[in-house]
Design a protein around this motif. Structure first.
Motif, mmCIF file in Angstrom:
data_model
loop_
_atom_site.group_PDB
_atom_site.id
_atom_site.type_symbol
_atom_site.label_atom_id
_atom_site.label_comp_id
_atom_site.label_asym_id
_atom_site.label_seq_id
_atom_site.Cartn_x
_atom_site.Cartn_y
_atom_site.Cartn_z
ATOM 1 N N TYR A 77 0.848 -1.201 0.000
ATOM 2 C CA TYR A 77 0.000 0.000 0.000
ATOM 3 C C TYR A 77 0.879 1.245 0.000
ATOM 4 C CZ TYR A 77 -3.335 3.582 1.473
ATOM 5 O OH TYR A 77 -4.095 4.727 1.519
ATOM 6 N N SER A 78 0.531 2.201 -0.853
ATOM 7 C CA SER A 78 1.167 3.517 -0.881
ATOM 8 C C SER A 78 2.692 3.408 -0.917
ATOM 9 C CB SER A 78 0.726 4.344 0.335
ATOM 10 O OG SER A 78 1.133 5.698 0.202
ATOM 11 N N ASN A 79 3.184 2.499 -1.778
ATOM 12 C CA ASN A 79 4.624 2.337 -2.024
ATOM 13 C C ASN A 79 5.388 1.719 -0.849
ATOM 14 O OD1 ASN A 79 6.452 2.540 -4.139
ATOM 15 N ND2 ASN A 79 7.402 4.372 -3.294
ATOM 16 N N ALA A 80 4.684 1.212 0.163
ATOM 17 C CA ALA A 80 5.337 0.529 1.283
ATOM 18 C C ALA A 80 5.372 -0.969 1.007
ATOM 19 C CB ALA A 80 4.606 0.805 2.590
ATOM 20 N N SER A 81 6.468 -1.621 1.415
ATOM 21 C CA SER A 81 6.644 -3.039 1.128
ATOM 22 C C SER A 81 5.984 -3.925 2.184
ATOM 23 C CB SER A 81 8.146 -3.370 1.035
ATOM 24 O OG SER A 81 8.803 -2.993 2.234
ATOM 25 N N LEU A 82 5.772 -5.173 1.817
ATOM 26 C CA LEU A 82 5.152 -6.146 2.713
ATOM 27 C C LEU A 82 6.107 -6.489 3.863
ATOM 28 C CD1 LEU A 82 2.744 -8.190 3.112
ATOM 29 C CD2 LEU A 82 4.194 -9.851 1.910
ATOM 30 N N PRO A 83 5.642 -6.415 5.119
ATOM 31 C CA PRO A 83 6.517 -6.779 6.248
ATOM 32 C C PRO A 83 6.923 -8.243 6.174
ATOM 33 C CG PRO A 83 4.554 -5.591 7.007
ATOM 34 C CD PRO A 83 4.326 -5.927 5.568
ATOM 35 N N THR A 84 8.218 -8.517 6.372
ATOM 36 C CA THR A 84 8.706 -9.890 6.374
ATOM 37 C C THR A 84 9.491 -10.226 7.645
ATOM 38 O OG1 THR A 84 10.762 -9.260 5.257
ATOM 39 C CG2 THR A 84 8.899 -9.898 3.860
ATOM 40 N N PHE A 85 9.732 -9.225 8.497
ATOM 41 C CA PHE A 85 10.478 -9.385 9.759
ATOM 42 C C PHE A 85 11.879 -9.936 9.520
ATOM 43 C CE2 PHE A 85 6.128 -9.120 11.295
ATOM 44 C CZ PHE A 85 6.279 -8.208 12.333
ATOM 45 N N PHE A 86 12.042 -11.261 9.499
ATOM 46 C CA PHE A 86 13.371 -11.858 9.480
ATOM 47 C C PHE A 86 13.892 -12.140 8.074
ATOM 48 C CE2 PHE A 86 11.046 -13.553 13.251
ATOM 49 C CZ PHE A 86 11.661 -12.750 14.199
ATOM 50 N N CYS A 87 13.025 -12.146 7.077
ATOM 51 C CA CYS A 87 13.432 -12.585 5.735
ATOM 52 C C CYS A 87 14.452 -11.647 5.092
ATOM 53 C CB CYS A 87 12.209 -12.724 4.828
ATOM 54 S SG CYS A 87 11.054 -14.010 5.375
ATOM 55 N N THR A 88 14.438 -10.375 5.471
ATOM 56 C CA THR A 88 15.384 -9.431 4.871
ATOM 57 C C THR A 88 16.749 -9.453 5.549
ATOM 58 O OG1 THR A 88 14.431 -7.715 6.303
ATOM 59 C CG2 THR A 88 13.625 -7.828 4.026
ATOM 60 N N PHE A 89 16.857 -10.127 6.706
ATOM 61 C CA PHE A 89 18.094 -10.080 7.478
ATOM 62 C C PHE A 89 19.314 -10.571 6.692
ATOM 63 C CE2 PHE A 89 19.797 -10.783 12.107
ATOM 64 C CZ PHE A 89 20.849 -9.927 11.815
ATOM 65 N N ASP A 101 28.798 1.845 9.340
ATOM 66 C CA ASP A 101 28.914 2.249 10.746
ATOM 67 C C ASP A 101 27.558 2.619 11.333
ATOM 68 O OD1 ASP A 101 31.834 2.197 10.818
ATOM 69 O OD2 ASP A 101 31.738 3.975 9.524
ATOM 70 N N ILE A 102 26.725 3.298 10.530
ATOM 71 C CA ILE A 102 25.448 3.807 11.019
ATOM 72 C C ILE A 102 24.353 3.457 10.011
ATOM 73 C CG2 ILE A 102 24.115 5.892 11.557
ATOM 74 C CD1 ILE A 102 26.695 7.182 12.521
ATOM 75 N N VAL A 103 23.247 2.897 10.512
ATOM 76 C CA VAL A 103 22.067 2.643 9.688
ATOM 77 C C VAL A 103 21.026 3.704 10.036
ATOM 78 C CG1 VAL A 103 20.196 1.034 9.175
ATOM 79 C CG2 VAL A 103 22.527 0.172 9.521
ATOM 80 N N HIS A 104 20.601 4.456 9.029
ATOM 81 C CA HIS A 104 19.693 5.590 9.226
ATOM 82 C C HIS A 104 18.381 5.305 8.494
ATOM 83 C CE1 HIS A 104 19.305 10.281 9.366
ATOM 84 N NE2 HIS A 104 18.158 9.679 9.615
ATOM 85 N N GLY A 105 17.340 4.977 9.252
ATOM 86 C CA GLY A 105 16.029 4.679 8.667
ATOM 87 C C GLY A 105 15.172 5.921 8.560
ATOM 88 N N GLU A 112 12.655 -2.816 9.662
ATOM 89 C CA GLU A 112 13.398 -4.075 9.626
ATOM 90 C C GLU A 112 14.904 -3.837 9.628
ATOM 91 O OE1 GLU A 112 11.957 -6.328 6.336
ATOM 92 O OE2 GLU A 112 9.983 -6.683 7.223
ATOM 93 N N ALA A 113 15.356 -2.823 8.903
ATOM 94 C CA ALA A 113 16.791 -2.540 8.843
ATOM 95 C C ALA A 113 17.324 -2.127 10.206
ATOM 96 C CB ALA A 113 17.067 -1.445 7.813
ATOM 97 N N ILE A 114 16.558 -1.316 10.943
ATOM 98 C CA ILE A 114 16.993 -0.896 12.275
ATOM 99 C C ILE A 114 17.048 -2.090 13.227
ATOM 100 C CG2 ILE A 114 16.283 0.446 14.305
ATOM 101 C CD1 ILE A 114 15.394 2.667 12.412
ATOM 102 N N LEU A 115 16.038 -2.965 13.168
ATOM 103 C CA LEU A 115 16.039 -4.174 14.006
ATOM 104 C C LEU A 115 17.274 -5.036 13.720
ATOM 105 C CD1 LEU A 115 14.711 -6.256 15.926
ATOM 106 C CD2 LEU A 115 13.444 -7.119 13.925
ATOM 107 N N HIS A 116 17.557 -5.288 12.439
ATOM 108 C CA HIS A 116 18.690 -6.134 12.083
ATOM 109 C C HIS A 116 20.019 -5.457 12.439
ATOM 110 C CE1 HIS A 116 15.586 -8.385 10.296
ATOM 111 N NE2 HIS A 116 15.598 -7.849 9.089
ATOM 112 N N ALA A 154 14.868 -11.223 20.376
ATOM 113 C CA ALA A 154 15.726 -12.362 20.726
ATOM 114 C C ALA A 154 15.900 -13.289 19.528
ATOM 115 C CB ALA A 154 15.122 -13.116 21.908
ATOM 116 N N ALA A 155 14.792 -13.539 18.798
ATOM 117 C CA ALA A 155 14.868 -14.401 17.623
ATOM 118 C C ALA A 155 15.762 -13.785 16.555
ATOM 119 C CB ALA A 155 13.471 -14.659 17.079
ATOM 120 N N ASP A 156 15.667 -12.467 16.378
ATOM 121 C CA ASP A 156 16.500 -11.791 15.381
ATOM 122 C C ASP A 156 17.971 -11.864 15.768
ATOM 123 O OD1 ASP A 156 16.006 -10.101 12.893
ATOM 124 O OD2 ASP A 156 17.384 -8.799 14.008
#
Length: 460
Positions: A75-87, A100-104, A114-118, A413-415
């Motif tokens: 929807y509105s150019n946002a991607s489908l959440p996959t949680f762990f699949c992008t890791f 060094d730094i991930v900026h979401g 997802e990028a910030i979580l990983h 924890a799973a990530d």
């Protein structure tokens, strides 16, 4: 913040679902801030989802590397959440580019969360920039606020584009205000210079450039256009943008037979925005919620008088003589437009409406180089912060809520465990490091090509 700290080059990864070639404020911020950070000596790469046939690795101007990752758009150019699949893929990029730094960017972006979580599971520093305002009562707002609270519970610093946006984000995510900075958007003023001869003197032209979605108040626009056309026979509308509300605009134009008064341009490329703006006398923004609205700054730089709904952070953006405010209601928008039409029609009695004067004032107020410098200060502030142990990170998530807190602890924890598994399967030492882009070689090639083209032209 201490601005006297020593210069240190950083490897930065910008992540968002909203990036060029799509058009919008977040996309513009991502591109221009990255370019200026690169000019300050840092390495910047962007991760976003694929756009049509644009997939894989591409280089934009100045050597800005973009990873266009295939993803399902929901929807509105946002991607489908996959949680762990992008890791696995994100980890490869982070290591390959020595990030060094991930900026979401943007609360609506799945890739950002997802990028910030990983990144946190890998022990990288993280920054989040919020570009939107959200409510607290509707279902989507409640769910997104919970997701935002999850992401920001373990982020090192947050940035908002206006003080109103900062208050909104602090409340939504229960943050310490000292962990949130306000850094506004900006424009490259040289790309938005007035061109008065482009206007048609027979008409007063009202320009609208926006995503044609509910949040941008397109229903209010649809209601106001026929009324203004009926009251002011010398007014026409030029509307650029695309989205689900476009069919409603087309139906309105057909119903009121305004084909000669309402021009629908469809999607407008970033390079063509100025060509559309300089055709106008007034710029209309009907947004129902807006953290900053970079479009009104671009319009003012081109010399247009702005009429905008008084929502979110918009009152912070422009001086009062450049903008006329309206409530997000049909009657108020019509009244404000009539006031602006009267001022523009009597421009010789309003010297403060000089397009050149507008441009010079905006040029002094907004600069991407200033935005990049302030963003760099945030990076330097967090880069040497000591990493907390996993149990401390889980404790932060646990405090989010009775049920959500436990769920988020399990996800984090799973990530983390998935990160350990990936490190065992694909050790960092086995991942090839990307070659550094040579800006000097790039400039040399550009200069040679320019010289070759000039010699070719002379020969002809």
């Amino acid at each position: 913040m201490n601005t006297s700290m020593p210069k240190r080059t950083l490897n930065i990864c910008m992540v968002s679902d909203f990036a060029y070639p799509a058009l919008g404020g977040v996309e513009s911020h991502l591109y221009n801030n990255s370019q200026c950070l690169m000019q300050r000596g840092h390495k910047v790469v962007i991760i976003t989802h694929s756009h049509g046939r644009r997939q894989g690795v591409r280089y934009l101007a100045g050597g800005l590397k973009v990873y266009y990752i295939p993803a399902v758009i929901v929807y509105s150019n946002a991607s489908l959440p996959t949680f762990f699949c992008t890791f696995p893929l994100f980890r490869q990029i982070f290591i390959r580019e020595q990030i060094d730094i991930v900026h979401g960017h943007q609360a609506f972006s799945t890739f950002c969360h997802e990028a910030i979580l990983h990144a946190r599971s890998m022990g990288l520093k993280t920054v989040f920039t919020d570009h939107s305002l959200l409510g607290f009562a509707d279902t989507s707002g409640i769910l997104l606020n919970k997701m935002l609270k999850f992401t920001l519970s373990d982020v090192h610093h947050a940035i908002c584009v206006s003080h109103t946006s900062k208050e909104n984000t602090v409340l939504r995510a229960a943050l310490d205000p000292q962990q949130v900075s306000v850094i506004p958007n900006a424009i490259i003023a040289e790309q938005f210079e007035p061109q008065e001869e482009a206007r048609d003197p027979r008409w007063i032209t009202i320009v609208v450039l926006s995503r044609l979605v509910y949040r941008k108040g397109i229903d209010l626009l649809i209601a106001a256009v026929p009324r203004i056309c009926q009251l002011c026979p010398n007014v026409r509308f030029v509307i650029g943008g695309d989205g689900p509300k476009r069919i409603d605009l087309e139906q309105m134009r057909e119903q009121h037979m305004l084909q000669d008064r309402v021009e629908l341009l469809g999607s407008v490329k970033a390079a063509d925005v100025r060509q559309v703006l300089v055709r106008g006398d007034i710029f209309l923004n009907t947004s129902l919620t807006e953290a900053f609205c970079i479009a009104i700054v671009e319009a003012a730089s081109c010399g247009l008088l702005v009429v905008s709904t008084k929502v979110g952070g918009i009152p912070e953006v422009l001086p009062r003589h450049m903008i006329t405010f309206a409530a997000p209601e049909e009657d108020s928008i019509v009244d404000s437009l009539l006031e602006a039409i009267g001022r523009v029609g009597d421009r010789h009695n309003h010297p403060e409406l000089s397009p050149r004067r507008f441009h010079s004032q905006v040029k002094k107020m907004y600069s991407w180089h200033n935005v990049a410098k302030r963003t760099e200060i945030v990076y330097y502030k967090i880069i040497d912060i000591e990493e907390p142990p996993l149990i401390e990170r889980l404790r932060r998530y646990f405090g989010i809520g009775l049920v959500a807190g436990k769920l988020f602890c399990l996800i984090a924890a799973a990530d983390f465990l998935l990160g350990m598994l990936l490190a065992w399967i694909w050790p960092a030492s086995k991942i090839e490091i990307a070659r550094q882009f040579s800006s000097e070689k790039y400039e040399h090639i550009l200069a040679n090509n320019k010289s070759h083209n000039l010699r070719h032209a002379d020969a002809e």
